[in-house]
Design an enzyme around this catalytic site. Structure first.
Site, PDB file in Angstrom:
ATOM      1  CB  CYS A 115      -0.942   0.074   1.129  1.00  0.00           C
ATOM      2  SG  CYS A 115      -2.034   1.472   1.140  1.00  0.00           S
TER       3      CYS A 115
ATOM      4  CB  CYS B  99      -2.285   3.682   7.784  1.00  0.00           C
ATOM      5  SG  CYS B  99      -3.295   4.603   6.922  1.00  0.00           S
TER       6      CYS B  99
ATOM      7  CB  CYS C 177      -1.693  -0.356   8.115  1.00  0.00           C
ATOM      8  SG  CYS C 177      -2.234  -1.269   6.740  1.00  0.00           S
TER       9      CYS C 177
ATOM     10  CB  CYS D 191     -15.676  -7.663   5.293  1.00  0.00           C
ATOM     11  SG  CYS D 191     -17.039  -7.197   6.202  1.00  0.00           S
TER      12      CYS D 191
ATOM     13  CB  CYS E 102     -19.270  -4.792   4.016  1.00  0.00           C
ATOM     14  SG  CYS E 102     -18.614  -3.218   4.303  1.00  0.00           S
TER      15      CYS E 102
ATOM     16  CB  CYS F 142     -19.150  -0.334   7.735  1.00  0.00           C
ATOM     17  SG  CYS F 142     -18.171  -1.311   8.963  1.00  0.00           S
TER      18      CYS F 142
ATOM     19  NE  ARG G  80     -18.801  -5.840  11.804  1.00  0.00           N
ATOM     20  CZ  ARG G  80     -19.045  -5.143  10.763  1.00  0.00           C
ATOM     21  NH1 ARG G  80     -18.178  -4.306  10.504  1.00  0.00           N
ATOM     22  NH2 ARG G  80     -20.239  -4.907  10.384  1.00  0.00           N
TER      23      ARG G  80
END
Length: 408
Positions: free
Chosen positions: A65, A69, A72, A109, A142, A202, A272
């Site tokens: 990626c 972040c 992550c 998801c 999702c 979400c 969740r």
């Protein structure tokens, strides 16, 4: 406690607590913890009974990626030894999803690393959604693909997506401390685009990154204002090879207080328990079911989770039941109106929600996965209280992107 009686009354009316009340929940003592859980449990049962919704993650594209972040394992510069692969084909993704559905999951998801999808990526995911829905009639899908460009949410909706995930993660004030390659406002905008396209939004948070109580309350109040239908609560996994590898700030008691606070602020929303529950809640996971009405089944994006069989046993042993495919998750007023908590009559402060981060709530961190025999996290050799539980962090080496059977 007068505080808890007040919060229960407000939760049953979908009324926004004051910031002082939310902060007071986080400041309660260990002696008061079971009272806090019992009070928030009354609100949870009022809106969701004893049902637990199961969700299953499929990592469509792992690693590499360009975003930075700090939490992550897939970030730019990450040295975590995670699986790295490009897009799964629709049939591969559908096979992965089928394992979770066979284990009792109601929602799949679909997550892909990256800043956000290209139009070609949206085409890929749209084809995957159609393939999954053709083979599994009642499944909810999702998508979680990062920041959306104009028109992309609409295209996902047309392809059959039911929801879109993008977490806010932390307060606006501290967002720049964890990510510099995009902004908090970018995340908010993506959640708003999902809402506008008719997708169920979400959006949640990550706790344990060194934030203050005020930061936690800020992000949950921002989520309520954004009004998502589901709020995933992640507990940071300090993954080796990431900037936050040394941040072991959570205890099971702290996690329970955070979940209770979220329930009081977002009483009628699907809360969740997402990434990190096995690592930080450990043997206290069953108590968390009195606060949250939704969990992920099996493994996460780049980390292994508790064995799916153990998840199902935990739910049953705690006196809860898995929500069926034909049951409506949200309370009638939300399901009918498509709105969020607090957005209907007599509520102060609007709805519970905000939508902005990738990972479908799983935060790409690690979670325990060394329990192939179905054991529950926390059964490993004793570790002194307060010590980092690095023994419970395991990189996912099975399921999507491998030749091994998934954990579901």
């Amino acid at each position: 406690m007068d505080l808890l009686n007040t919060l229960v009354d407000k939760g049953l009316r979908r009324e926004l607590p004051t910031r002082e009340e939310a902060l007071a929940v986080l400041a309660t003592t260990d002696d008061e913890l079971l009272d806090v859980v019992a009070a928030a449990g009354k609100v949870r049962r009022h809106w969701f009974g004893r049902r637990v919704k199961l969700n299953y993650l499929v990592n469509l594209k792992s690693g590499l990626c360009p975003e930075d972040c700090s939490y992550c394992s897939q970030r730019l510069g990450s040295k975590a030894g995670i699986l790295k692969y490009t897009w799964l084909k629709p049939d591969e993704a559908s096979q992965a999803a089928a394992a979770g559905l066979a284990g009792g999951a109601k929602r799949v998801c679909l997550v892909a690393s990256g800043r956000g999808p290209t139009d070609r990526d949206v085409d890929r995911v749209s084809e995957t959604i159609k393939t999954i829905k053709e083979q599994n009639e009642d499944v909810e899908v999702c998508a979680c693909l990062g920041l959306l460009s104009d028109g992309q949410a609409e295209r996902l909706r047309e392809a059959g997506a039911d929801a879109y995930n993008h977490n806010l993660n932390t307060s606006e004030r501290t967002y720049g401390d964890i990510t510099t390659t995009h902004t908090y406002a970018d995340r908010v905008e993506t959640v708003q685009k999902a809402h506008a396209a008719g997708l169920s939004a979400c959006s949640g948070l990550i706790a344990g990154m060194g934030e203050s109580d005020e930061d936690l309350v800020d992000v949950v109040y921002s989520l309520r204002e954004l009004d998502p239908d589901s709020v995933p609560v992640n507990f940071l996994i300090p993954f080796e090879g990431t900037p936050l590898a040394k941040e072991w700030n959570l205890t099971p008691q702290r996690c329970l207080r955070i979940l209770a606070m979220v329930r009081f602020v977002c009483p009628d929303v699907e809360v969740r328990i997402a990434g990190g529950r096995e690592v930080h809640l450990r043997t206290m996971q069953p108590l968390a079911l009195h606060l949250a009405n939704s969990i992920f089944l099996g493994d996460y994006l780049t980390s292994e989770g508790q064995a799916g069989k153990a998840d199902l046993e935990m739910i049953a042993d705690a006196g809860f039941e898995v929500e069926g495919a034909g049951e409506v998750t949200l309370p009638e007023h939300r399901a009918a109106a498509g709105g969020g908590c607090g957005s209907h009559a007599a509520t102060a402060g609007g709805g519970c929600g905000s939508h902005a981060s990738a990972g479908c709530g799983s935060h790409e961190g690690g979670t325990c996965g060394s329990h192939e025999g179905g054991g529950v996290c926390g059964t490993a050799a004793a570790v002194p209280a307060g010590e980092p539980r690095t023994d419970l962090v395991a990189v996912r080496r099975r399921g999507a992107g491998t030749d091994l059977a998934p954990n579901a």
